[in-house]
Design a protein around this motif. Structure first.
Motif, mmCIF file in Angstrom:
data_model
loop_
_atom_site.group_PDB
_atom_site.id
_atom_site.type_symbol
_atom_site.label_atom_id
_atom_site.label_comp_id
_atom_site.label_asym_id
_atom_site.label_seq_id
_atom_site.Cartn_x
_atom_site.Cartn_y
_atom_site.Cartn_z
ATOM 1 N N UNK A 412 -18.182 53.209 -6.285
ATOM 2 C CA UNK A 412 -18.731 51.925 -6.709
ATOM 3 C C UNK A 412 -18.651 50.886 -5.602
ATOM 4 N N UNK A 413 -19.251 49.728 -5.875
ATOM 5 C CA UNK A 413 -19.292 48.665 -4.876
ATOM 6 C C UNK A 413 -17.923 48.207 -4.427
ATOM 7 N N UNK A 414 -16.935 48.261 -5.338
ATOM 8 C CA UNK A 414 -15.594 47.832 -4.979
ATOM 9 C C UNK A 414 -14.949 48.684 -3.908
ATOM 10 N N UNK A 415 -15.405 49.932 -3.755
ATOM 11 C CA UNK A 415 -14.797 50.828 -2.764
ATOM 12 C C UNK A 415 -15.192 50.468 -1.341
ATOM 13 N N UNK A 416 -16.109 49.510 -1.181
ATOM 14 C CA UNK A 416 -16.481 49.080 0.176
ATOM 15 C C UNK A 416 -15.457 48.115 0.766
ATOM 16 N N UNK A 417 -14.605 47.542 -0.084
ATOM 17 C CA UNK A 417 -13.652 46.546 0.382
ATOM 18 C C UNK A 417 -12.395 47.176 0.954
ATOM 19 N N UNK A 418 -12.174 47.019 2.253
ATOM 20 C CA UNK A 418 -11.007 47.629 2.905
ATOM 21 C C UNK A 418 -9.717 47.116 2.290
ATOM 22 N N UNK A 419 -9.618 45.807 2.097
ATOM 23 C CA UNK A 419 -8.411 45.230 1.512
ATOM 24 C C UNK A 419 -8.217 45.708 0.081
ATOM 25 N N UNK A 420 -9.274 45.680 -0.716
ATOM 26 C CA UNK A 420 -9.172 46.084 -2.119
ATOM 27 C C UNK A 420 -8.719 47.545 -2.234
ATOM 28 N N UNK A 421 -9.224 48.409 -1.367
ATOM 29 C CA UNK A 421 -8.808 49.815 -1.385
ATOM 30 C C UNK A 421 -7.318 49.952 -1.110
ATOM 31 N N UNK A 422 -6.820 49.198 -0.116
ATOM 32 C CA UNK A 422 -5.397 49.293 0.209
ATOM 33 C C UNK A 422 -4.553 48.748 -0.945
ATOM 34 N N UNK A 423 -5.014 47.674 -1.574
ATOM 35 C CA UNK A 423 -4.297 47.129 -2.729
ATOM 36 C C UNK A 423 -4.195 48.174 -3.833
ATOM 37 N N UNK A 424 -5.292 48.869 -4.118
ATOM 38 C CA UNK A 424 -5.276 49.910 -5.154
ATOM 39 C C UNK A 424 -4.304 51.030 -4.804
ATOM 40 N N UNK A 425 -4.340 51.482 -3.559
ATOM 41 C CA UNK A 425 -3.429 52.558 -3.139
ATOM 42 C C UNK A 425 -1.976 52.112 -3.266
ATOM 43 N N UNK A 426 -1.690 50.868 -2.900
ATOM 44 C CA UNK A 426 -0.318 50.356 -2.972
ATOM 45 C C UNK A 426 0.125 50.157 -4.420
ATOM 46 N N UNK A 427 -0.728 49.570 -5.243
ATOM 47 C CA UNK A 427 -0.376 49.314 -6.637
ATOM 48 C C UNK A 427 -0.146 50.623 -7.382
ATOM 49 N N UNK A 428 -1.017 51.596 -7.170
ATOM 50 C CA UNK A 428 -0.925 52.879 -7.890
ATOM 51 C C UNK A 428 0.015 53.859 -7.206
ATOM 52 N N UNK A 429 0.393 53.562 -5.948
ATOM 53 C CA UNK A 429 1.268 54.430 -5.160
ATOM 54 C C UNK A 429 0.728 55.860 -5.113
ATOM 55 N N UNK A 430 -0.581 55.957 -4.833
ATOM 56 C CA UNK A 430 -1.257 57.251 -4.721
ATOM 57 C C UNK A 430 -2.302 57.150 -3.607
ATOM 58 N N UNK A 431 -2.645 58.283 -2.983
ATOM 59 C CA UNK A 431 -3.746 58.264 -2.018
ATOM 60 C C UNK A 431 -5.051 57.905 -2.707
ATOM 61 N N UNK A 432 -5.868 57.108 -2.028
ATOM 62 C CA UNK A 432 -7.184 56.727 -2.521
ATOM 63 C C UNK A 432 -8.216 57.373 -1.609
ATOM 64 N N UNK A 433 -9.024 58.254 -2.176
ATOM 65 C CA UNK A 433 -9.995 59.021 -1.397
ATOM 66 C C UNK A 433 -11.352 58.327 -1.449
ATOM 67 N N UNK A 434 -11.936 58.097 -0.272
ATOM 68 C CA UNK A 434 -13.254 57.469 -0.167
ATOM 69 C C UNK A 434 -14.297 58.518 0.205
ATOM 70 N N UNK A 435 -15.519 58.307 -0.242
ATOM 71 C CA UNK A 435 -16.604 59.252 -0.032
ATOM 72 C C UNK A 435 -17.629 58.683 0.938
ATOM 73 N N UNK A 436 -18.389 59.582 1.580
ATOM 74 C CA UNK A 436 -19.417 59.140 2.525
ATOM 75 C C UNK A 436 -20.413 58.212 1.848
ATOM 76 N N UNK A 437 -20.776 58.534 0.609
ATOM 77 C CA UNK A 437 -21.698 57.681 -0.144
ATOM 78 C C UNK A 437 -20.973 57.203 -1.384
#
Length: 507
Positions: A412-437
């Protein structure tokens, strides 16, 4: 070469994409629209707006790509669920679409609870009857606009309406219909008791097909408006969440993905729809035949960010327009200057009620803990953190049902945000995998179109050909900070639950 066209209709925008079978996106386009909201509980849109946006975006991608329209073999359509469009016997809309976010059918939801519980979850996978569901909206029309109700010939969802505009056929599928409250996910048909409770017949609903089926070919009129040929096959994609799960490679048990678009939705593929013995986790019919999805949904996630941008981001919007930048990138720069935890500022992002893990249509958005020290950057970061806290709460709900989560695929559009992705990974304490598309809804639609038109032999083959992982983001230094902030968030949410019920309930 055969080309595959995707049309994914969201809450506030329509996206179209043209793909090669190897996953390369040749062109894409997006057109936004603004919902009509005359009160806190209302969300409507003229049905023709969806069709006009579809025509605009599809023509745009054809023009960008310069692909011969005759080479486009399939067009797969997916959409938001629950949004209700009612037509007369001539196929014309009788009123504005009641968008899924519309929350006014509170009394009707309570009425249907009395008539249908405790059987609801066992038939529909829906943990609670709330105003969101199509059945509640139709009953609201019956009780508040009887002159319109009497003229209803067809009750459609957005995907169904667009397919009708394209082919002239009234068809739907279990993936898009599974949250109407009318659909039985075990029997894969309409639930007679729910139809009777609302006072409609199965003939007033579209004909059910299996997700991924060919709905028909384009009429000459529709082909002309879209810039395609009448030979193009139109495919039922299904609910945007299930189609997006396919586009994320989420087609087998144990895979979990999340979509931060207008709403936040989490998808976990499962085989047994009744695995959650607590009956709290929403179950959808997957667009993969024979599979199901856990799909906890939080109504306003990216929409909360968009609301903030529209109301308080005027300076960034003007700068973005003048300098050709992305307004959200400018807002993210403000948030990056703020420490993790936003100096105690918390957000409950319930701008149109809450649904999962606790259903409360009376819930409201809350910023809590701001002082003279706080800036707009704090509010931007608090929005991103609040959505991440909602994500974690729902991941924990899924895990309690027995699904193991090792990583989360972010889309989704939210996955484009570098900061937001890191926040999610930190809050959930899990790896967050991003896709080419990250527009996995469009990728999933292209895969389904490819299978329906014989380009791929199976969905698995389509996923192997079109889905690619970019990289993963690991939890960082702020995990401990967010653990404390998360507990405060949960405490605030629990504390205000009854407050919302007492002060905002219309039941």
């Amino acid at each position: 070469m055969a080309f595959l066209l995707s049309l994914d209709v969201g809450t506030t925008s329509v996206k179209a994409g043209l793909f090669q079978p190897d996953g390369r996106c040749l062109a894409s386009d997006l057109q936004e629209y603004r919902l009509i909201s005359n009160s806190a509980d209302e969300a409507e849109l003229e049905p023709l707006t969806y069709w006009q946006a579809a025509c605009h975006t599809i023509r745009s991608v054809l023009e960008q790509s310069q692909v011969n329209p005759s080479a486009v073999v399939g067009l797969s359509v997916s959409s938001q669920g629950e949004t209700t469009i009612v037509l007369d016997k001539n196929g014309q809309p009788l009123r504005k679409a009641l968008v899924w976010l519309d929350n006014r059918a509170v009394n009707q939801a309570e009425s249907l609870k009395q008539k249908l519980e405790p059987e609801v979850y066992a038939h529909t996978g829906i943990p609670d009857i709330v105003p969101t569901w199509t059945a509640c909206k139709v009953l609201w029309i019956k009780e508040n606009e009887p002159e319109i109700f009497e003229k209803i010939d067809k009750i459609l969802l957005v995907q169904d309406y667009l397919i009708y505009q394209m082919t002239g056929n009234f068809v739907t599928d279990g993936s898009i219909s599974c949250t109407t409250l009318f659909y039985d996910i075990i029997q894969h048909g309409w639930w007679p008791k729910a139809l009777s409770a609302v006072g409609i017949t199965a003939d007033q609903l579209a004909t059910l097909l299996q997700p991924g089926s060919v709905a028909g070919t384009l009429t000459a009129k529709a082909a002309g408006e879209l810039g395609l040929t009448p030979q193009t096959r139109v495919v039922c994609g299904g609910m945007d969440q299930s189609v997006g799960a396919i586009g994320a490679g989420n087609v087998g048990t144990g895979v979990v993905s999340e979509t931060t678009g207008a709403a936040l939705a989490i998808q976990a593929s499962i085989e047994d729809p009744m695995i959650d013995k607590t009956c709290r986790t929403p179950v959808y019919e997957h667009s993969v035949p024979g599979e199901y999805l856990f799909v906890p949904v939080c109504p306003t996630a990216g929409m909360t960010y968009k609301w903030f941008k529209d109301q308080f981001g005027e300076a960034e919007t003007e700068t973005a327009e003048k300098e050709g930048e992305n307004v959200y990138d400018l807002l993210n720069q403000l948030a990056q200057e703020v420490p993790a935890g936003s100096d105690g500022l918390l957000l409950l992002p319930h701008l149109m009620g809450s649904f999962s893990p606790e259903s409360n249509p009376d819930a409201r958005g809350v910023f809590c803990g701001f002082t003279l020290h706080h800036t707009r950057g704090h509010f931007v970061r608090a929005i991103q953190e609040g959505v991440a806290f909602m994500l974690r709460r729902n991941l924990e709900l899924i895990e309690k049902s027995g699904v193991k989560i090792s990583e989360v695929r972010s889309t989704g559009g939210g996955s484009r945000g570098i900061l937001w992705n890191q926040i999610k990974a930190d809050v959930c304490n899990r790896p967050l995998v991003l896709l080419e598309n990250e527009d996995t809804g469009m990728v999933g639609d292209a895969i389904l179109a490819g299978v329906a038109c014989g380009v791929f032999q199976s969905i698995a083959e389509g996923v192997h050909s079109m889905v690619r992982i970019k990289h993963s983001i690991q939890p960082g230094k702020d995990v401990a900070v967010y653990e404390r902030a998360y507990q405060r968030y949960c405490d605030l949410d629990k504390t205000l639950f009854d407050y919302f019920k007492r002060n905002y309930s219309k039941a």
